[in-house]
Design a protein around this motif. Structure first.
Motif, PDB file in Angstrom:
ATOM      1  N   TYR A 250       0.833  -1.194   0.043  1.00 50.91           N
ATOM      2  CA  TYR A 250      -0.030  -0.112   0.050  1.00 50.91           C
ATOM      3  C   TYR A 250       0.766   1.320   0.150  1.00 50.91           C
ATOM      4  O   TYR A 250       1.743   1.252   0.751  1.00 50.91           O
ATOM      5  CB  TYR A 250      -0.978   0.051   1.198  1.00 50.91           C
ATOM      6  N   ASN A 251       0.485   2.104  -0.871  1.00 51.78           N
ATOM      7  CA  ASN A 251       1.100   3.507  -1.029  1.00 51.78           C
ATOM      8  C   ASN A 251       0.156   4.603  -0.232  1.00 51.78           C
ATOM      9  O   ASN A 251      -0.707   4.780  -0.599  1.00 51.78           O
ATOM     10  CB  ASN A 251       1.512   3.687  -2.485  1.00 51.78           C
ATOM     11  N   TYR A 252       0.798   5.401   0.716  1.00 53.48           N
ATOM     12  CA  TYR A 252       0.034   6.396   1.481  1.00 53.48           C
ATOM     13  C   TYR A 252      -0.216   7.580   0.383  1.00 53.48           C
ATOM     14  O   TYR A 252      -1.448   7.988   0.709  1.00 53.48           O
ATOM     15  CB  TYR A 252       1.081   7.069   2.696  1.00 53.48           C
ATOM     16  N   LYS A 253       0.521   7.737  -0.434  1.00 48.60           N
ATOM     17  CA  LYS A 253       0.303   8.886  -1.268  1.00 48.60           C
ATOM     18  C   LYS A 253      -0.900   8.871  -2.401  1.00 48.60           C
ATOM     19  O   LYS A 253      -1.798   9.592  -2.721  1.00 48.60           O
ATOM     20  CB  LYS A 253       1.575   9.571  -2.132  1.00 48.60           C
ATOM     21  N   THR A 254      -0.776   7.733  -3.174  1.00 47.62           N
ATOM     22  CA  THR A 254      -1.692   7.290  -4.168  1.00 47.62           C
ATOM     23  C   THR A 254      -2.639   6.600  -3.828  1.00 47.62           C
ATOM     24  O   THR A 254      -3.761   6.266  -4.578  1.00 47.62           O
ATOM     25  CB  THR A 254      -0.749   6.553  -5.365  1.00 47.62           C
ATOM     26  N   LYS A 255      -2.718   6.185  -2.725  1.00 44.78           N
ATOM     27  CA  LYS A 255      -3.907   5.316  -1.985  1.00 44.78           C
ATOM     28  C   LYS A 255      -4.030   3.925  -2.791  1.00 44.78           C
ATOM     29  O   LYS A 255      -4.830   3.460  -2.809  1.00 44.78           O
ATOM     30  CB  LYS A 255      -5.008   5.924  -2.095  1.00 44.78           C
ATOM     31  N   GLU A 256      -2.911   3.529  -3.506  1.00 45.60           N
ATOM     32  CA  GLU A 256      -2.873   2.307  -4.236  1.00 45.60           C
ATOM     33  C   GLU A 256      -2.479   1.174  -3.478  1.00 45.60           C
ATOM     34  O   GLU A 256      -1.709   1.090  -2.708  1.00 45.60           O
ATOM     35  CB  GLU A 256      -1.893   2.879  -5.547  1.00 45.60           C
ATOM     36  N   THR A 257      -3.379   0.196  -3.635  1.00 45.13           N
ATOM     37  CA  THR A 257      -2.986  -1.312  -3.056  1.00 45.13           C
ATOM     38  C   THR A 257      -2.721  -2.271  -4.127  1.00 45.13           C
ATOM     39  O   THR A 257      -3.315  -2.297  -5.254  1.00 45.13           O
ATOM     40  CB  THR A 257      -4.396  -1.747  -2.435  1.00 45.13           C
ATOM     41  N   THR A 258      -1.570  -2.860  -4.068  1.00 44.86           N
ATOM     42  CA  THR A 258      -1.310  -3.931  -4.855  1.00 44.86           C
ATOM     43  C   THR A 258      -0.909  -5.274  -4.138  1.00 44.86           C
ATOM     44  O   THR A 258      -0.361  -5.269  -3.156  1.00 44.86           O
ATOM     45  CB  THR A 258       0.162  -3.396  -5.457  1.00 44.86           C
TER      46      THR A 258
ATOM     47  N   HIS B  14       6.920   6.071   0.971  1.00 47.60           N
ATOM     48  CA  HIS B  14       5.677   6.208   1.776  1.00 47.60           C
ATOM     49  C   HIS B  14       4.686   5.019   1.516  1.00 47.60           C
ATOM     50  O   HIS B  14       3.681   5.080   1.319  1.00 47.60           O
ATOM     51  CB  HIS B  14       4.775   7.341   1.641  1.00 47.60           C
ATOM     52  N   SER B  15       5.385   3.708   1.360  1.00 43.24           N
ATOM     53  CA  SER B  15       4.531   2.480   1.142  1.00 43.24           C
ATOM     54  C   SER B  15       4.791   1.530   2.364  1.00 43.24           C
ATOM     55  O   SER B  15       5.909   1.794   3.084  1.00 43.24           O
ATOM     56  CB  SER B  15       5.174   1.786  -0.088  1.00 43.24           C
ATOM     57  N   LYS B  16       4.076   0.612   2.505  1.00 45.66           N
ATOM     58  CA  LYS B  16       4.127  -0.287   3.561  1.00 45.66           C
ATOM     59  C   LYS B  16       3.560  -1.681   2.980  1.00 45.66           C
ATOM     60  O   LYS B  16       2.709  -1.697   2.131  1.00 45.66           O
ATOM     61  CB  LYS B  16       3.415   0.059   4.930  1.00 45.66           C
TER      62      LYS B  16
ATOM     63  N   ASN C 251      -9.037  -3.486   4.816  1.00 45.19           N
ATOM     64  CA  ASN C 251      -9.280  -2.091   5.325  1.00 45.19           C
ATOM     65  C   ASN C 251      -8.508  -1.771   6.598  1.00 45.19           C
ATOM     66  O   ASN C 251      -8.148  -0.530   6.451  1.00 45.19           O
ATOM     67  CB  ASN C 251     -10.723  -2.274   5.696  1.00 45.19           C
ATOM     68  N   LEU C 252      -8.100  -2.764   7.271  1.00 43.19           N
ATOM     69  CA  LEU C 252      -7.200  -2.427   8.595  1.00 43.19           C
ATOM     70  C   LEU C 252      -5.906  -1.916   7.914  1.00 43.19           C
ATOM     71  O   LEU C 252      -4.960  -1.142   8.879  1.00 43.19           O
ATOM     72  CB  LEU C 252      -7.247  -3.640   9.363  1.00 43.19           C
ATOM     73  N   PHE C 253      -5.336  -2.398   6.763  1.00 46.24           N
ATOM     74  CA  PHE C 253      -3.971  -2.349   6.622  1.00 46.24           C
ATOM     75  C   PHE C 253      -4.073  -0.971   5.515  1.00 46.24           C
ATOM     76  O   PHE C 253      -3.046  -0.239   5.688  1.00 46.24           O
ATOM     77  CB  PHE C 253      -3.448  -3.587   6.079  1.00 46.24           C
ATOM     78  N   SER C 254      -4.868  -1.225   4.587  1.00 47.14           N
ATOM     79  CA  SER C 254      -4.819   0.275   3.582  1.00 47.14           C
ATOM     80  C   SER C 254      -5.382   1.493   4.039  1.00 47.14           C
ATOM     81  O   SER C 254      -6.132   1.728   3.446  1.00 47.14           O
ATOM     82  CB  SER C 254      -5.518  -0.296   2.408  1.00 47.14           C
ATOM     83  N   ASN C 255      -4.515   2.061   4.871  1.00 47.87           N
ATOM     84  CA  ASN C 255      -4.828   3.465   5.441  1.00 47.87           C
ATOM     85  C   ASN C 255      -3.583   4.123   5.752  1.00 47.87           C
ATOM     86  O   ASN C 255      -2.412   3.519   5.527  1.00 47.87           O
ATOM     87  CB  ASN C 255      -5.763   3.225   6.534  1.00 47.87           C
ATOM     88  N   ASN C 256      -3.651   5.390   6.086  1.00 51.26           N
ATOM     89  CA  ASN C 256      -2.349   6.328   6.300  1.00 51.26           C
ATOM     90  C   ASN C 256      -1.785   6.073   7.822  1.00 51.26           C
ATOM     91  O   ASN C 256      -0.930   7.061   7.982  1.00 51.26           O
ATOM     92  CB  ASN C 256      -2.884   7.660   6.102  1.00 51.26           C
ATOM     93  N   LYS C 257      -2.382   5.105   8.235  1.00 46.57           N
ATOM     94  CA  LYS C 257      -1.904   4.878   9.689  1.00 46.57           C
ATOM     95  C   LYS C 257      -0.250   4.321   9.401  1.00 46.57           C
ATOM     96  O   LYS C 257       0.010   3.601   8.655  1.00 46.57           O
ATOM     97  CB  LYS C 257      -2.550   3.856  10.522  1.00 46.57           C
ATOM     98  N   ASN C 258       0.588   4.740  10.392  1.00 45.25           N
ATOM     99  CA  ASN C 258       2.033   4.141  10.445  1.00 45.25           C
ATOM    100  C   ASN C 258       1.827   2.697  10.720  1.00 45.25           C
ATOM    101  O   ASN C 258       1.023   2.415  11.142  1.00 45.25           O
ATOM    102  CB  ASN C 258       3.195   4.853  11.240  1.00 45.25           C
ATOM    103  N   LEU C 259       3.016   2.043  10.417  1.00 49.08           N
ATOM    104  CA  LEU C 259       2.973   0.568  10.687  1.00 49.08           C
ATOM    105  C   LEU C 259       2.579  -0.062  12.039  1.00 49.08           C
ATOM    106  O   LEU C 259       1.928  -0.871  12.192  1.00 49.08           O
ATOM    107  CB  LEU C 259       4.448   0.019  10.050  1.00 49.08           C
ATOM    108  N   LYS C 260       3.359   0.788  13.133  1.00 48.91           N
ATOM    109  CA  LYS C 260       2.859   0.503  14.484  1.00 48.91           C
ATOM    110  C   LYS C 260       1.721   0.411  14.728  1.00 48.91           C
ATOM    111  O   LYS C 260       1.158  -0.596  15.375  1.00 48.91           O
ATOM    112  CB  LYS C 260       3.980   1.098  15.250  1.00 48.91           C
ATOM    113  N   ASP C 261       1.098   1.582  14.384  1.00 43.79           N
ATOM    114  CA  ASP C 261      -0.488   1.806  14.748  1.00 43.79           C
ATOM    115  C   ASP C 261      -1.342   0.640  13.875  1.00 43.79           C
ATOM    116  O   ASP C 261      -2.321   0.137  14.422  1.00 43.79           O
ATOM    117  CB  ASP C 261      -0.834   3.170  14.346  1.00 43.79           C
ATOM    118  N   THR C 262      -0.992   0.224  12.893  1.00 45.11           N
ATOM    119  CA  THR C 262      -1.552  -0.613  11.945  1.00 45.11           C
ATOM    120  C   THR C 262      -1.665  -1.900  12.514  1.00 45.11           C
ATOM    121  O   THR C 262      -2.623  -2.823  12.508  1.00 45.11           O
ATOM    122  CB  THR C 262      -0.980  -0.744  10.303  1.00 45.11           C
ATOM    123  N   PHE C 263      -0.372  -2.422  13.279  1.00 46.99           N
ATOM    124  CA  PHE C 263      -0.245  -3.677  13.777  1.00 46.99           C
ATOM    125  C   PHE C 263      -1.170  -3.562  15.037  1.00 46.99           C
ATOM    126  O   PHE C 263      -1.401  -4.732  15.503  1.00 46.99           O
ATOM    127  CB  PHE C 263       1.127  -3.900  13.883  1.00 46.99           C
TER     128      PHE C 263
END
Length: 406
Positions: free
Chosen positions: A301-309, A337-339, A365-377
């Motif tokens: 997931y990329n924060y800027k483009t909101k693109e999920t691959t 800015h990808s995770k 949904n839980l992962f593909s958002n602009n939260k940082n990795l720590k908050d995502t986990f």
């Protein structure tokens, strides 16, 4: 009459004392059984004795005065189980039981432990046979002996279970050493990472790993053996050792996959296979080369483009065939800015009321958002904890995430 009653009482007390002493001396089950047979056969003059004891299934505990083939037709459930008190074996009983005189059930806490069949061969004895006079006493001493045997069996089983538990705890500790902990995960100027591992039992068949090849290249993988528990854990730990020996930046990924497939085929049974996602990331070029061997596709997931691959290119699972028909190596350039989230199927499969529910959309949904990795986990682990609380988690769970810095 009173004198005879006193003699009988002393006789019974002496036998109970004999049994109690044998139990207190912690005699083996075999020795207890010999004492029991001696009391019935020699002291009480019973000529035919058969004891059926329940131990997960019904088994013949003692046979004396009859041959095996004379009791082969006895079916516990239909012939004996309907009787819950001492019963005279009359002509109403099936013919194969009429060689005995009495049926004596033995109970403990309302559960039947045994059925005893006795027959008196001493037909020349004057008066009433001891076997008939002492039926209640026979039931009592049988209860004492058989409960003591059951306690010994349960104690031995408990010791065995404790030994297995300790071995499992040791195996769990060893496996946890093979799974990277949070402190050992790569954290540097290029990436940050998070990981999570939870076997369904004490040990499991999920696995992930990171290997720092050099200052510029990082290798990582996540795998899942079909099945759970000890068999899956053994295959996975053997696979980890193999992968660590073969995985290096100089070996092309397609060649590596063929070598790993060969090793899995050699070390596991036909019904076992392994799914795997493996990748090599170059910090300088920001290129990620990977192979997905029938594993759940990691989410990029990329924060800027909101693109999920989803990273899907690869091959069949390892161990599915003796030779992999084709290996496609994927390559993607990681944008700023990808995770990346890599996970096993335990994360998305929750069992509710015997129905399997796949939660891929929720995980996305839980992962593909602009939260940082720590908050995502934190969000992902809350989802897992909720599943555990609801007893919905039915498989091993492993996942890790990589945040690619600008």
């Amino acid at each position: 009459m009173i004198k005879q009653q006193a003699v009988n009482s002393k006789f019974k007390l002496d036998l109970i004392l004999k049994i109690t002493q044998a139990i207190n001396e912690n005699l083996s089950v075999e020795d207890l059984l010999k004492q029991y047979e001696d009391i019935l056969f020699n002291e009480l003059k019973i000529g035919k004795i058969v004891v059926f004891k329940f131990n997960s299934t019904w088994e013949k505990l003692l046979i004396s005065g009859v041959t095996n083939n004379t009791i082969d037709n006895i079916i516990i459930e239909s012939d004996l189980a309907k009787h819950d008190e001492i019963t005279y074996i009359s002509t109403d009983f099936p013919e194969h039981l009429r060689i005995f005189d009495f049926l004596i059930p033995v109970f403990h806490k309302k559960s039947v432990l045994a059925y005893i069949l006795i027959g008196d061969l001493d037909e020349e004895m004057e008066g009433m046979s001891p076997a008939i006079k002492h039926l209640a006493f026979i039931q009592t001493i049988s209860n004492i002996i058989i409960v003591a045997m059951e306690n010994k069996r349960m104690h031995k089983q408990l010791i065995t279970q404790e030994a297995i538990k300790k071995e499992m705890e040791l195996a769990s500790k060893i496996q946890n050493l093979l799974i990277p902990n949070q402190n050992s995960l790569p954290q540097n100027e290029y990436i940050a990472s998070q990981g999570y591992y939870q076997p369904h039992f004490e040990i499991g068949g999920d696995y992930y790993d990171f290997i720092n090849f050099n200052d510029q290249e990082l290798g990582f993988c996540i795998g899942d053996v079909s099945g759970k528990g000890i068999p899956a854990a053994l295959i996975m730990s053997n696979f980890q050792a193999t992968l660590r020996a073969l995985f290096n930046p100089d070996t092309p990924l397609d060649e590596l996959m063929n070598k790993l497939n060969q090793k899995v085929c050699e070390s596991s049974s036909d019904e076992k296979f392994l799914t795997l996602f493996i990748g090599v990331y170059n910090y300088t070029t920001r290129k990620l080369r990977y192979v997905n061997a029938s594993h759940h596709p990691p989410i990029l997931y990329n924060y800027k483009t909101k693109e999920t691959t989803q990273l899907k290119k690869g091959c069949i699972g390892l161990g599915m065939l003796d030779e992999i028909p084709m290996v496609l190596v994927g390559e993607v350039t990681i944008k700023d800015h990808s995770k990346l989230l890599c996970y096993t199927d335990g994360l998305i499969e929750l069992e509710v009321d015997d129905k399997m529910e796949v939660g891929m959309q929720l995980i996305s949904n839980l992962f593909s958002n602009n939260k940082n990795l720590k908050d995502t986990f934190l969000d992902l682990t809350r989802h897992i904890d909720l599943g555990k609380k609801n007893k919905a988690v039915v498989d091993d769970i492993a996942l890790f995430g990589i945040e690619f810095k600008a």
